[in-house]
Design a protein around this motif. Sequence first.
Motif, PDB file in Angstrom:
ATOM      1  N   LEU A   1      83.186  74.204 100.362  1.00  0.00           N
ATOM      2  CA  LEU A   1      82.514  75.141  99.295  1.00  0.00           C
ATOM      3  C   LEU A   1      82.527  76.559 100.096  1.00  0.00           C
ATOM      4  O   LEU A   1      82.087  77.438  99.338  1.00  0.00           O
ATOM      5  CB  LEU A   1      81.587  74.827  98.621  1.00  0.00           C
ATOM      6  CG  LEU A   1      81.574  73.467  97.742  1.00  0.00           C
ATOM      7  CD1 LEU A   1      80.242  72.826  97.429  1.00  0.00           C
ATOM      8  CD2 LEU A   1      82.296  73.887  96.708  1.00  0.00           C
ATOM      9  N   ALA A   2      83.153  76.851 101.115  1.00  0.00           N
ATOM     10  CA  ALA A   2      83.010  78.160 101.593  1.00  0.00           C
ATOM     11  C   ALA A   2      81.662  78.722 101.735  1.00  0.00           C
ATOM     12  O   ALA A   2      81.530  79.913 101.522  1.00  0.00           O
ATOM     13  CB  ALA A   2      83.993  79.131 101.141  1.00  0.00           C
ATOM     14  N   LEU A   3      80.593  77.997 102.204  1.00  0.00           N
ATOM     15  CA  LEU A   3      79.240  78.589 102.294  1.00  0.00           C
ATOM     16  C   LEU A   3      78.738  78.795 103.654  1.00  0.00           C
ATOM     17  O   LEU A   3      79.513  77.861 104.573  1.00  0.00           O
ATOM     18  CB  LEU A   3      78.423  77.634 101.393  1.00  0.00           C
ATOM     19  CG  LEU A   3      78.640  77.527 100.021  1.00  0.00           C
ATOM     20  CD1 LEU A   3      77.879  76.170  99.426  1.00  0.00           C
ATOM     21  CD2 LEU A   3      77.945  78.829  99.458  1.00  0.00           C
ATOM     22  N   SER A   4      77.713  79.331 103.603  1.00  0.00           N
ATOM     23  CA  SER A   4      76.952  79.487 105.027  1.00  0.00           C
ATOM     24  C   SER A   4      75.541  79.273 104.622  1.00  0.00           C
ATOM     25  O   SER A   4      75.165  79.229 103.534  1.00  0.00           O
ATOM     26  CB  SER A   4      77.066  80.836 105.763  1.00  0.00           C
ATOM     27  OG  SER A   4      76.332  81.858 105.032  1.00  0.00           O
ATOM     28  N   PRO A   5      74.727  78.732 105.460  1.00  0.00           N
ATOM     29  CA  PRO A   5      73.273  78.497 105.528  1.00  0.00           C
ATOM     30  C   PRO A   5      72.547  79.620 104.938  1.00  0.00           C
ATOM     31  O   PRO A   5      71.779  79.508 103.913  1.00  0.00           O
ATOM     32  CB  PRO A   5      72.869  78.220 106.921  1.00  0.00           C
ATOM     33  CG  PRO A   5      73.784  77.610 107.352  1.00  0.00           C
ATOM     34  CD  PRO A   5      75.072  78.346 107.169  1.00  0.00           C
ATOM     35  N   ALA A   6      73.071  81.104 105.338  1.00  0.00           N
ATOM     36  CA  ALA A   6      72.229  82.026 104.455  1.00  0.00           C
ATOM     37  C   ALA A   6      72.797  82.130 103.210  1.00  0.00           C
ATOM     38  O   ALA A   6      71.931  82.986 102.316  1.00  0.00           O
ATOM     39  CB  ALA A   6      72.888  83.372 105.407  1.00  0.00           C
ATOM     40  N   ASP A   7      73.937  81.614 102.685  1.00  0.00           N
ATOM     41  CA  ASP A   7      74.042  81.675 101.228  1.00  0.00           C
ATOM     42  C   ASP A   7      73.190  80.744 100.366  1.00  0.00           C
ATOM     43  O   ASP A   7      73.387  80.794  99.350  1.00  0.00           O
ATOM     44  CB  ASP A   7      75.396  81.106 101.045  1.00  0.00           C
ATOM     45  CG  ASP A   7      76.759  82.163 101.579  1.00  0.00           C
ATOM     46  OD1 ASP A   7      76.409  83.211 101.479  1.00  0.00           O
ATOM     47  OD2 ASP A   7      77.504  81.707 102.114  1.00  0.00           O
ATOM     48  N   LEU A   8      72.515  79.976 101.213  1.00  0.00           N
ATOM     49  CA  LEU A   8      71.704  78.904 100.274  1.00  0.00           C
ATOM     50  C   LEU A   8      70.111  79.246 100.517  1.00  0.00           C
ATOM     51  O   LEU A   8      69.075  78.982  99.717  1.00  0.00           O
ATOM     52  CB  LEU A   8      71.902  77.452 100.718  1.00  0.00           C
ATOM     53  CG  LEU A   8      73.277  77.011 100.636  1.00  0.00           C
ATOM     54  CD1 LEU A   8      73.521  75.649 101.296  1.00  0.00           C
ATOM     55  CD2 LEU A   8      73.835  77.106  99.044  1.00  0.00           C
ATOM     56  N   THR A   9      69.750  79.735 101.569  1.00  0.00           N
ATOM     57  CA  THR A   9      68.291  80.018 101.928  1.00  0.00           C
ATOM     58  C   THR A   9      67.667  80.810 101.010  1.00  0.00           C
ATOM     59  O   THR A   9      68.018  81.997 100.751  1.00  0.00           O
ATOM     60  CB  THR A   9      68.354  80.521 103.437  1.00  0.00           C
ATOM     61  OG1 THR A   9      68.684  79.645 104.300  1.00  0.00           O
ATOM     62  CG2 THR A   9      66.729  80.619 103.978  1.00  0.00           C
ATOM     63  N   GLY A  10      66.511  80.537 100.420  1.00  0.00           N
ATOM     64  CA  GLY A  10      65.771  81.180  99.616  1.00  0.00           C
ATOM     65  C   GLY A  10      66.188  81.417  98.117  1.00  0.00           C
ATOM     66  O   GLY A  10      65.628  81.876  97.368  1.00  0.00           O
ATOM     67  N   CYS A  11      67.440  80.466  97.788  1.00  0.00           N
ATOM     68  CA  CYS A  11      68.139  80.678  96.783  1.00  0.00           C
ATOM     69  C   CYS A  11      67.795  79.471  95.703  1.00  0.00           C
ATOM     70  O   CYS A  11      67.361  78.359  96.314  1.00  0.00           O
ATOM     71  CB  CYS A  11      69.669  80.610  96.736  1.00  0.00           C
ATOM     72  SG  CYS A  11      70.394  82.270  97.625  1.00  0.00           S
ATOM     73  N   ARG A  12      68.039  79.623  94.603  1.00  0.00           N
ATOM     74  CA  ARG A  12      67.808  78.572  93.639  1.00  0.00           C
ATOM     75  C   ARG A  12      69.356  77.932  93.262  1.00  0.00           C
ATOM     76  O   ARG A  12      70.065  78.593  93.147  1.00  0.00           O
ATOM     77  CB  ARG A  12      67.587  78.967  92.136  1.00  0.00           C
ATOM     78  CG  ARG A  12      67.112  77.886  91.126  1.00  0.00           C
ATOM     79  CD  ARG A  12      66.144  77.120  91.176  1.00  0.00           C
ATOM     80  NE  ARG A  12      65.836  76.267  89.909  1.00  0.00           N
ATOM     81  CZ  ARG A  12      65.056  75.018  89.944  1.00  0.00           C
ATOM     82  NH1 ARG A  12      64.835  74.449  90.869  1.00  0.00           N
ATOM     83  NH2 ARG A  12      65.193  74.436  88.768  1.00  0.00           N
ATOM     84  N   VAL A  13      69.491  76.787  93.710  1.00  0.00           N
ATOM     85  CA  VAL A  13      70.706  75.985  93.771  1.00  0.00           C
ATOM     86  C   VAL A  13      70.998  74.680  93.178  1.00  0.00           C
ATOM     87  O   VAL A  13      69.799  73.963  93.004  1.00  0.00           O
ATOM     88  CB  VAL A  13      71.022  75.709  95.593  1.00  0.00           C
ATOM     89  CG1 VAL A  13      72.502  75.113  95.715  1.00  0.00           C
ATOM     90  CG2 VAL A  13      70.816  76.836  96.324  1.00  0.00           C
ATOM     91  N   LEU A  14      72.030  74.497  92.179  1.00  0.00           N
ATOM     92  CA  LEU A  14      72.242  73.606  91.599  1.00  0.00           C
ATOM     93  C   LEU A  14      73.390  72.719  92.080  1.00  0.00           C
ATOM     94  O   LEU A  14      74.483  73.224  92.451  1.00  0.00           O
ATOM     95  CB  LEU A  14      72.742  73.885  90.040  1.00  0.00           C
ATOM     96  CG  LEU A  14      73.062  72.606  89.152  1.00  0.00           C
ATOM     97  CD1 LEU A  14      71.821  71.612  89.152  1.00  0.00           C
ATOM     98  CD2 LEU A  14      73.344  73.048  87.919  1.00  0.00           C
ATOM     99  N   ASP A  15      73.633  71.415  92.369  1.00  0.00           N
ATOM    100  CA  ASP A  15      74.713  70.600  92.496  1.00  0.00           C
ATOM    101  C   ASP A  15      74.909  69.640  91.773  1.00  0.00           C
ATOM    102  O   ASP A  15      73.878  68.685  91.256  1.00  0.00           O
ATOM    103  CB  ASP A  15      74.221  69.629  93.826  1.00  0.00           C
ATOM    104  CG  ASP A  15      75.443  68.993  94.272  1.00  0.00           C
ATOM    105  OD1 ASP A  15      76.452  69.176  94.042  1.00  0.00           O
ATOM    106  OD2 ASP A  15      75.010  67.770  95.114  1.00  0.00           O
ATOM    107  N   CYS A  16      76.023  69.809  90.939  1.00  0.00           N
ATOM    108  CA  CYS A  16      76.330  69.079  89.663  1.00  0.00           C
ATOM    109  C   CYS A  16      77.741  68.782  89.716  1.00  0.00           C
ATOM    110  O   CYS A  16      78.601  69.604  89.469  1.00  0.00           O
ATOM    111  CB  CYS A  16      75.780  69.749  88.422  1.00  0.00           C
ATOM    112  SG  CYS A  16      76.251  69.124  86.959  1.00  0.00           S
ATOM    113  N   PRO A  17      78.086  67.491  89.661  1.00  0.00           N
ATOM    114  CA  PRO A  17      77.151  66.339  89.926  1.00  0.00           C
ATOM    115  C   PRO A  17      76.809  65.964  91.289  1.00  0.00           C
ATOM    116  O   PRO A  17      77.428  66.200  92.263  1.00  0.00           O
ATOM    117  CB  PRO A  17      77.971  65.007  89.179  1.00  0.00           C
ATOM    118  CG  PRO A  17      79.430  65.456  89.680  1.00  0.00           C
ATOM    119  CD  PRO A  17      79.809  66.910  89.505  1.00  0.00           C
ATOM    120  N   GLY A  18      75.733  65.633  91.378  1.00  0.00           N
ATOM    121  CA  GLY A  18      74.932  65.312  92.831  1.00  0.00           C
ATOM    122  C   GLY A  18      75.474  63.953  93.465  1.00  0.00           C
ATOM    123  O   GLY A  18      75.235  64.012  94.519  1.00  0.00           O
ATOM    124  N   GLY A  19      75.568  63.048  92.525  1.00  0.00           N
ATOM    125  CA  GLY A  19      75.595  61.636  92.973  1.00  0.00           C
ATOM    126  C   GLY A  19      74.714  61.372  94.187  1.00  0.00           C
ATOM    127  O   GLY A  19      73.653  61.441  93.807  1.00  0.00           O
TER     128      GLY A  19
END
Length: 215
Positions: free
Chosen positions: A8-26
Amino acid sequence: MEEYLAMLALSPADLTGCRVLDCPGGASSFTAEACALGADAVAADPAYAMAPGDLAVRALDDARRSSDYVSAHADRYEWGLFGTPEAHFAARVAAVGRFAWDVRSHPGRYVPASLPELPFADEEFDVVLSSHLLFAYGDRLDGAFHRDALRELLRVCRPGGSVRLYPLLEYAGAALDGLPALVRELGGDGVDATLVPVSYRFLRGADTALVLRKR
């Protein structure tokens, strides 16, 4: 986590401190690992309506069925990441174990819900992730479902945040003829769409993620 970041072309910094949704999470361990990283992450999936024990059993059954499919169609996959179908199955079972433990320990992170209607407020999330559903089952899910699902994912994403989707390829191998028109339609709704090359390699030809940003 490592697979999500790569596909998904992400880095850990893109997630830290963020409100994140995984859908569908399985039965992914992503939500547990993202929360450990410092994200406020939740997952949505209709399967989460099941009792935790039943959910864990189903997750293991699904992992086995997925492994059997991958083994039967091994030529459709690149094996540099996992090495063998057996190693792929072992990785999935390990993820199911982390997932099952987190569901029992933090049930509030796992919301029983399904696209195209989610029980979240408008603009609730900074990052919205959706993998291995949209586009992957284009032979079963029609264009109207894809349009409604994408609009719902965008509804719960804040302006300036991103909705990221992978893969942009049907499991059946068919071309995604409707994707360009759908992207143009979303652009008319005030959304910037970018096709981003990714480093993740497993399903052959699945080397691109779709990143949608609300203006």
